[in-house]
Scaffold this motif. Structure first.
Motif, PDB file in Angstrom:
ATOM      1  N   CYS A 105      -5.165   2.798  -4.862  1.00 49.73           N
ATOM      2  CA  CYS A 105      -4.021   1.721  -5.360  1.00 49.73           C
ATOM      3  C   CYS A 105      -4.808   0.288  -5.702  1.00 49.73           C
ATOM      4  N   TRP A 106      -5.535   0.108  -4.469  1.00 45.08           N
ATOM      5  CA  TRP A 106      -6.103  -1.461  -4.823  1.00 45.08           C
ATOM      6  C   TRP A 106      -7.267  -1.660  -5.483  1.00 45.08           C
ATOM      7  N   ASN A 107      -7.791  -0.533  -6.077  1.00 48.09           N
ATOM      8  CA  ASN A 107      -8.925  -0.718  -6.879  1.00 48.09           C
ATOM      9  C   ASN A 107      -8.315  -1.442  -8.168  1.00 48.09           C
ATOM     10  N   SER A 108      -9.195  -2.238  -8.657  1.00 48.43           N
ATOM     11  CA  SER A 108      -8.793  -3.329  -9.697  1.00 48.43           C
ATOM     12  C   SER A 108      -8.376  -2.596 -10.869  1.00 48.43           C
ATOM     13  N   ASN A 109      -8.988  -1.327 -11.088  1.00 51.32           N
ATOM     14  CA  ASN A 109      -8.846  -0.571 -12.318  1.00 51.32           C
ATOM     15  C   ASN A 109      -7.561   0.664 -12.154  1.00 51.32           C
ATOM     16  N   ASP A 110      -6.973   0.485 -11.247  1.00 51.90           N
ATOM     17  CA  ASP A 110      -5.900   1.490 -10.703  1.00 51.90           C
ATOM     18  C   ASP A 110      -4.571   0.750 -11.596  1.00 51.90           C
ATOM     19  N   PRO A 111      -3.697   1.717 -12.260  1.00 53.51           N
ATOM     20  CA  PRO A 111      -2.634   0.895 -12.901  1.00 53.51           C
ATOM     21  C   PRO A 111      -1.565   0.390 -11.644  1.00 53.51           C
ATOM     22  N   THR A 166       0.834  -1.368   0.028  1.00 53.27           N
ATOM     23  CA  THR A 166       0.087  -0.061   0.018  1.00 53.27           C
ATOM     24  C   THR A 166       0.849   1.346  -0.013  1.00 53.27           C
ATOM     25  N   LEU A 167       2.019   1.163   0.755  1.00 55.56           N
ATOM     26  CA  LEU A 167       2.733   2.557   0.834  1.00 55.56           C
ATOM     27  C   LEU A 167       3.193   2.567  -0.287  1.00 55.56           C
ATOM     28  N   TRP A 168       3.827   1.416  -1.087  1.00 54.21           N
ATOM     29  CA  TRP A 168       4.380   1.610  -2.603  1.00 54.21           C
ATOM     30  C   TRP A 168       3.231   2.228  -3.432  1.00 54.21           C
ATOM     31  N   GLY A 169       2.276   1.609  -3.290  1.00 54.41           N
ATOM     32  CA  GLY A 169       0.915   2.212  -4.419  1.00 54.41           C
ATOM     33  C   GLY A 169       0.483   3.599  -3.942  1.00 54.41           C
ATOM     34  N   GLU A 170       0.566   3.985  -2.825  1.00 50.13           N
ATOM     35  CA  GLU A 170       0.151   5.260  -2.459  1.00 50.13           C
ATOM     36  C   GLU A 170       1.293   6.588  -2.422  1.00 50.13           C
ATOM     37  N   ALA A 171       2.569   5.941  -1.940  1.00 46.70           N
ATOM     38  CA  ALA A 171       3.507   6.856  -1.600  1.00 46.70           C
ATOM     39  C   ALA A 171       5.041   6.512  -2.172  1.00 46.70           C
TER      40      ALA A 171
END
Length: 141
Positions: free
Chosen positions: A63-69, A14-19
């Motif tokens: 970042c965890w939404n399935s449509n998010d890159p 999550t940290l990688w995806g968000e920040a």
């Protein structure tokens, strides 16, 4: 994988995806907003339970939404660059262990300054910190 290992892995992803573009300090601040949700009295009923539950709660971390890159990386379909993942894991470890104090002043929300406009929930909330490309809040109505 134990529950603690799963919590660490999901938090780091999550940290990688968000920040991922933030410094270690910036990632620690984002991790603390998640920890503050984990520790909130309404955690089980609203935020989710534990780090993994909070991070994976639908529509809380985009970042965890399935449509998010980012999802392809977070789900394991694509590899996260090792150095970037290592920094996110370090931030996760420091926050989960309580080694690093909360720089956000109890924030449970943040948004990226790269967004075209502030989210509606920010109106009436108390801003606690601006760090890197994130603004942190608590007492969100």
């Amino acid at each position: 994988m134990t529950a603690i290992e799963k919590d660490r892995d999901i938090l780091a992803r999550t940290l990688w995806g968000e920040a991922r573009s933030e410094s270690l300090t910036g990632q620690i601040a984002v991790a603390w907003t998640i920890r503050n949700r984990v520790n909130d009295g309404k955690a089980k009923s609203w935020w989710g339970e534990g780090y993994a539950g909070v991070c994976l709660k639908p529509y809380q971390f985009s970042c965890w939404n399935s449509n998010d890159p980012n999802f392809a990386f977070l789900s394991g379909a694509k590899p996260i660059p090792a150095g970037q993942l290592a920094q996110a894991q370090k931030a996760a470890d420091l926050v989960m262990s309580g080694t690093e104090l909360d720089p956000t002043g109890g924030a449970t929300h943040y948004y990226a300054t790269t967004m075209p406009k502030a989210p509606a929930w920010a109106v009436g909330a108390k801003q606690t910190l601006m760090l890197g490309h994130h603004v942190f809040f608590k007492d969100v109505p």
